[in-house]
Structures are given as structure tokens and as C-alpha cells.
Enzyme design. Structure first.
Site, PDB file in Angstrom:
ATOM      1  N   GLY A  22       0.905  -1.345   0.207  1.00 54.88           N
ATOM      2  CA  GLY A  22       0.071  -0.100   0.075  1.00 54.88           C
ATOM      3  C   GLY A  22       0.770   1.315  -0.121  1.00 54.88           C
ATOM      4  CB  VAL A  38      -5.457   2.981   7.639  1.00 55.68           C
ATOM      5  CG1 VAL A  38      -4.614   3.099   6.243  1.00 55.68           C
ATOM      6  CG2 VAL A  38      -5.177   1.962   8.348  1.00 55.68           C
ATOM      7  CD  GLU A  74     -16.815   3.533   1.604  1.00 51.38           C
ATOM      8  OE1 GLU A  74     -17.266   3.755   2.876  1.00 51.38           O
ATOM      9  OE2 GLU A  74     -17.096   2.603   1.100  1.00 51.38           O
ATOM     10  CG  LEU A  75     -11.817   7.215   5.272  1.00 51.17           C
ATOM     11  CD1 LEU A  75     -10.969   8.395   6.090  1.00 51.17           C
ATOM     12  CD2 LEU A  75     -10.814   6.148   4.565  1.00 51.17           C
ATOM     13  CB  CYS A  91     -18.756   1.115   5.234  1.00 52.27           C
ATOM     14  SG  CYS A  91     -17.255   0.495   4.819  1.00 52.27           S
ATOM     15  CB  THR A  92     -23.908   1.092   4.878  1.00 48.20           C
ATOM     16  OG1 THR A  92     -23.777  -0.283   4.289  1.00 48.20           O
ATOM     17  CG2 THR A  92     -23.242   1.964   3.878  1.00 48.20           C
ATOM     18  N   GLY A 145     -27.119  -1.281   2.183  1.00 49.99           N
ATOM     19  CA  GLY A 145     -27.995  -1.680   1.026  1.00 49.99           C
ATOM     20  C   GLY A 145     -28.254  -1.149  -0.161  1.00 49.99           C
TER      21      GLY A 145
END
Ligand code: UN1
Length: 522
Positions: A233, A253, A271-272, A305-306, A470
């Protein structure tokens, strides 16, 4: 060499359906050729603890070499007309659709999510390919009215360069798919660093794409793969050869990645963490709201994440809501996620179990009411699996700056608070650092207006009578504040994958200056 081992038939059938050999070490790097000279890692099944495969990851030198190939591939691909690039995506879409069930099963085997969610995630990749095929004929610029006679101003999108996609374990197919599809449609080359714990899925996906590229005489490095951990990375994030870094992962990160990329003036999409809330009003239809919150909190074992992590219930319906929700929780049985009847699979790693346990311990230390769960299962389907009980807790404090409310725990723990006025619940919704997803359950149009307006939810996803997780691919996906402000997938997200130029073209016989500036020598 590692000792010969025999794979369970549960695993070997899935691997062989995707032509993944189970009797030798696999190459975890692809740049047109399969290779790898870095450390070896193991892919471990979260359900059984069995080692599925051993993979040779990328050394820093492998990453540099792959980057060189990827850039060469970009130089070739940027001149391919966009609709032709769309045709390549259409073929990738077809191949993915043919392997939908097999790939979905592999996601389930390696990541641990239940089969219908594994397959659903492959469907998400198929959907974004469809979207990008259409986009390949619609990535339009603009013509701007010029203030000068005989002048035109064009806003022109051109391919950007090399896009590095650093994806997380929880969506090992879909998030790469969102990025790859838009990136290819835009004329870029992509280099993928998947999570080090889902290397097999990335190898299977890359093989499918590589076949299509090769059939079309395109370089394999257009969709390069470099498996491995932090050192891999770091090379990607620090390299000037990477125009755009799309990173999905933790806020911790993400902060490092974002700063590193901006320090070399690269572009990033972050997108954390999410710390998503559902709010239930007294007029809500509970027959929708209860199962909606249940799926949001427990689906993917709380590893989206959601996922719904905070639940704000209006005082009038709170007792009934909690009673109905607990009934659903009680009906859950942990099971093999490959079994079609299972709704609750394991957590992805033993580290996630530790995190779950320490958070439950913390809840106990602050005297929270644990309404459900709070421990592992005594009976689990497999001895080596990372199974935990989804948990509902009511912390004493509703101070959203308290650790229990303000941090994202990537495990199925739902914290509940009771409110009296919608404004109070919206204030709580917005009072955390993260801003990914949010959902309001109501039948009252006035609440909807408040919720979606200027004084409403400050998240990137603001739903009504639909849970926090979703999302479909058509809208742009991403969050505000410490979630990183990134947008992927649909909407205008594609505009980040191109370089924009404003082109003023003078087709007159004069050369007037804008703003009426006079610069004549007379
Ligand atoms: C993620 O958790 O990183 O909206 C992505 C959702 C999925 C994507 C989640 N479509 O829950």
C-alpha cells in the site's frame, strides 16, 4: 514448502469451480503475467478456521514493476474510443454474470458473509458494469458561452492515468468493481491492492478480467493486481505514477493515506468509517422499520461500512420496538454462511472477535443495559469459526461525544437511545465525527422535509423508510466528514476518474482579451 494438506470438500468444490488450484502456492501479483516474490500469506476461512490457500504476495519491487506495466497499458488504452472501452466492460460483465454463483460462493467462503450477500456483491459489480457501458457513451463535457466574439470554451474530460484501488475485506468484490468499471470507461489503467485477508477473491476476479483483456489484445496490466499488506500500500500511495488513489478502510489509515497523497498533489477518494444511525418516529410503520433495522444491524454480521450502529427510538414506540427487535435477534442461529438458510455467519477474523469482546466489556464497564447478546455462542456450527452474538445495548449516557457513541466498532453491536423530539434525534445523528449513512422511519411528510433539508442529516446517504445499508449502484456512494467525502459508484462519481480541461478556442480573426483588458502597444 508447507506440508501437504487436504482441503475440505466444502472449500475444494468452490475453488475448483473457479479453476483455483488448491495444491500449490498461488501467485498474488498480475501485470499481464502471474508472479510474486514478496512474503507468503494464508487465506483463512472465517467459518472453519481452515487454511484455504497460500499466496505469494507482491514485494515492493513487484509493485514498481507492475506500476510500470500499468502506465504503459494506460498509454495504449487512453486512445481507445470510449464506446469501445464500454464494449470491453460489457464482455467483463458477461463473464462475471456467468460466474456469479461461483464467485459469490468464494466471497462467502473467504470473507464469511452469507451466500445471498456474497452473490449480491457480485451482482453489484455486474450492475456497475452495465452502468459504465452506458456511461462510455455519455461521459460528456460542456460548451460554455464565451464573452468574446468568435470564441468557444469547451470543458473536456480526458483519461486521467493510473488509478490505485485499495479495498477492504468486507466488500472484496463490489468496491473494486465500482472503481474498475468507472476507471476503465474513463480510459485509465487500474492497479488493485485488495485486503490481505481476501486474496483468493481478488485472484479469481482478476483472472476473469484478464481473460477478457487478453481476448481483446489488450495488456493485462490494465487491471493489475498486487496482493499484500502495508508495504505494498505504501508504494502505491507514495508513487507519483498513481494519479488517483481510491481507498476504503478505517479513519485511522485513511488519514495517513489522504495526507500522503495530498503531499504529492495526487487525487484521492476516501471511503472511511461509518457510524450510522436509524431514527424511528412514533408514526413509523413498525412492520417495515423493525426488520429494516434488524438487517441494517445484523446483516453481514455488522461488517458493512453502512451497518446500523446507533438506533434512536421515539419514547412512545421504544418498548414495543425493542421487544419486536429482540424477538428477531432471538430467532437468529449462527450457521455456515454457505447454507442458504443461514442469516448470521462469522466475523471475518479473530481480531474482529477481540474487538467485539472488548467493546462489550466496555459497555459493561459503563453500566449499559445489555438487552441481547454480549457474548459468543456456546454452540457454533464449526469449532474454528469467529461467531459472536449480535448485541443490543442501551448505554446510560446519550452524550454523543462519549467513546461508545462516537467510534465505529466493526462488529454487530447496536447502541440504543430514547428521544422525545425529532430535532434531538437529528442532533444526535449529526453529533459524531463520521457521516456515511442515516435513515429515518416515518409516515409524516413534514419529518421527511426536515430530515432531507438543510437542518437534517449531514450524512452522504440520507434514507427514508429504508435502512442504512444496501444502497444501489445508481446514486453516488460515500460519506461526509471523517468518512472522507469520497464518492464512488453512480451519480457524478465518474467525474473524478478523468482529468478536466477548459479549452478556449478562438475561431475569429481578432484576439480580444477577456474582461475587456487592453494590452495594445500604441
Ligand atoms: C461498504 O460497506 O464498504 O450500501 C460498502 C451498501 C453496499 C455497499 C457497502 N451496497 O451497504
Amino acid at each position: 514448502m508447507h506440508p501437504k494438506r487436504r482441503l475440505s470438500s466444502r472449500a475444494s468444490g468452490i475453488l475448483s469451480a473457479l479453476n483455483i488450484p488448491s495444491n500449490k502456492e498461488l501467485s498474488g501479483v498480475y501485470d499481464g503475467q502471474w508472479k510474486g516474490s514478496g512474503e507468503a500469506i494464508e487465506s483463512v476461512c472465517p467459518t472453519t478456521g481452515e487454511v484455504l490457500a497460500r499466496i505469494r504476495t507482491a514485494s515492493p519491487a513487484d509493485v514498481s514493476e507492475t506500476l510500470t506495466k500499468t502506465r504503459e497499458a494506460y498509454f495504449q488504452f487512453r486512445d481507445v474510443p470510449a464506446p469501445r472501452r464500454g464494449e470491453i466492460l460489457r464482455q467483463i460483465r458477461e463473464k462475471l454474470a456467468n460466474k456469479r454463483e461461483e464467485l459469490g460462493a468464494l466471497v462467502t467462503l473467504e470473507m464469511g458473509k452469507i451466500r445471498s450477500e456474497g452473490v449480491g456483491e457480485v451482482q453489484e459489480f455486474i450492475d456497475i458494469c452495465d452502468y459504465a457501458v452506458g456511461l462510455s457513451r455519455m461521459m460528456n463535457g460542456r460548451i460554455v458561452a464565451s464573452e468574446r466574439p468568435g470564441h468557444s470554451i469547451l470543458e473536456v474530460p480526458n483519461p486521467l492515468g493510473v488509478v490505485a484501488v485499495l479495498s477492504a475485506f468486507n466488500f472484496p468484490v463490489a468496491v473494486y468493481g465500482w472503481n474498475l468499471a468507472l476507471s476503465l470507461a474513463a480510459g485509465n489503467a487500474t492497479i488493485w491492492k485488495p485486503s490481505p485477508t481476501t486474496p483468493l477473491t481478488s485472484i479469481a476476479v482478476t483472472s476473469i478480467i484478464a481473460e477478457v483483456l487478453s481476448k481483446n489484445n489488450l495488456p493485462g496490466a490494465l487491471a493489475g493486481l498486487v496482493t499484500g499488506g502495508q508495504p505494498v500500500g505504501e508504494v502505491l500511495v507514495g508513487s507519483k505514477e498513481v494519479e488517483l488513489v481510491s481507498f476504503t478502510g478505517s479513519e485511522r489509515v485513511g488519514r495517513i493515506v489522504g495526507q500522503a497523497v495530498v503531499s504529492r498533489f495526487g487525487k484521492s477518494i476516501l471511503e472511511l468509517g461509518g457510524n450510522n444511525a436509524s431514527i424511528v418516529m412514533p408514526d413509523a410503520d413498525l412492520s417495515l422499520a423493525v426488520p429494516g433495522v434488524f438487517f441494517g444491524a445484523v446483516g453481514t454480521a455488522g461488517q458493512r461500512c453502512t451497518s446500523t450502529r446507533r438506533l434512536f427510538l421515539h419514547r412512545d414506540i421504544a418498548p414495543e420496538f425493542l421487544q419486536r427487535l429482540q424477538k428477531l435477534y432471538a430467532s437468529l442461529k449462527p450457521g455456515d454462511p454457505l447454507d442458504d438458510n443461514t442469516l448470521l455467519g462469522p466475523l471475518h477474523t479473530p481480531a474482529a472477535v477481540n474487538l467485539y469482546e472488548s467493546t462489550v466489556e466496555y459497555l459493561r464497564s459503563i453500566d449499559a443495559d445489555i438487552l441481547f447478546g454480549g457474548k459468543g455462542y456456546e454452540m457454533t456450527p464449526y469449532y474454528g469459526g469467529n461467531f459472536v452474538q449480535p448485541t443490543i445495548a442501551v448505554p446510560k449516557s446519550v452524550e454523543m461525544s462519549d467513546r461508545i457513541w462516537s467510534t465505529e466498532t466493526f462488529a454487530p453491536i447496536l447502541n440504543v437511545a430514547i428521544f422525545d423530539e425529532l430535532e434531538e434525534a437529528i442532533r444526535w445523528n449529526n453529533a459524531v465525527p463520521q457521516g456515511l449513512s442515516s435513515s429515518l422511519w416515518t409516515r409524516d411528510l413534514r419529518n421527511v422535509g426536515k430530515w432531507t433539508g438543510p437542518s437534517g442529516s449531514d450524512a452522504g446517504i440520507v434514507n427514508v423508510n429504508a435502512g442504512t445499508s444496501g444502497a444501489e449502484i445508481g446514486a453516488s456512494f460515500g460519506g461526509n466528514k471523517s468518512t472522507g467525502w469520497g464518492r464512488e459508484s453512480g451519480g457524478d462519481a465518474w467525474k473524478q476518474y478523468v482529468r478536466w480541461s477548459a479549452c478556449t478556442i478562438n475561431f475569429s480573426n481578432e484576439a480580444p482579451l477577456a474582461q475587456g483588458v487592453n494590452f495594445n502597444i500604441e
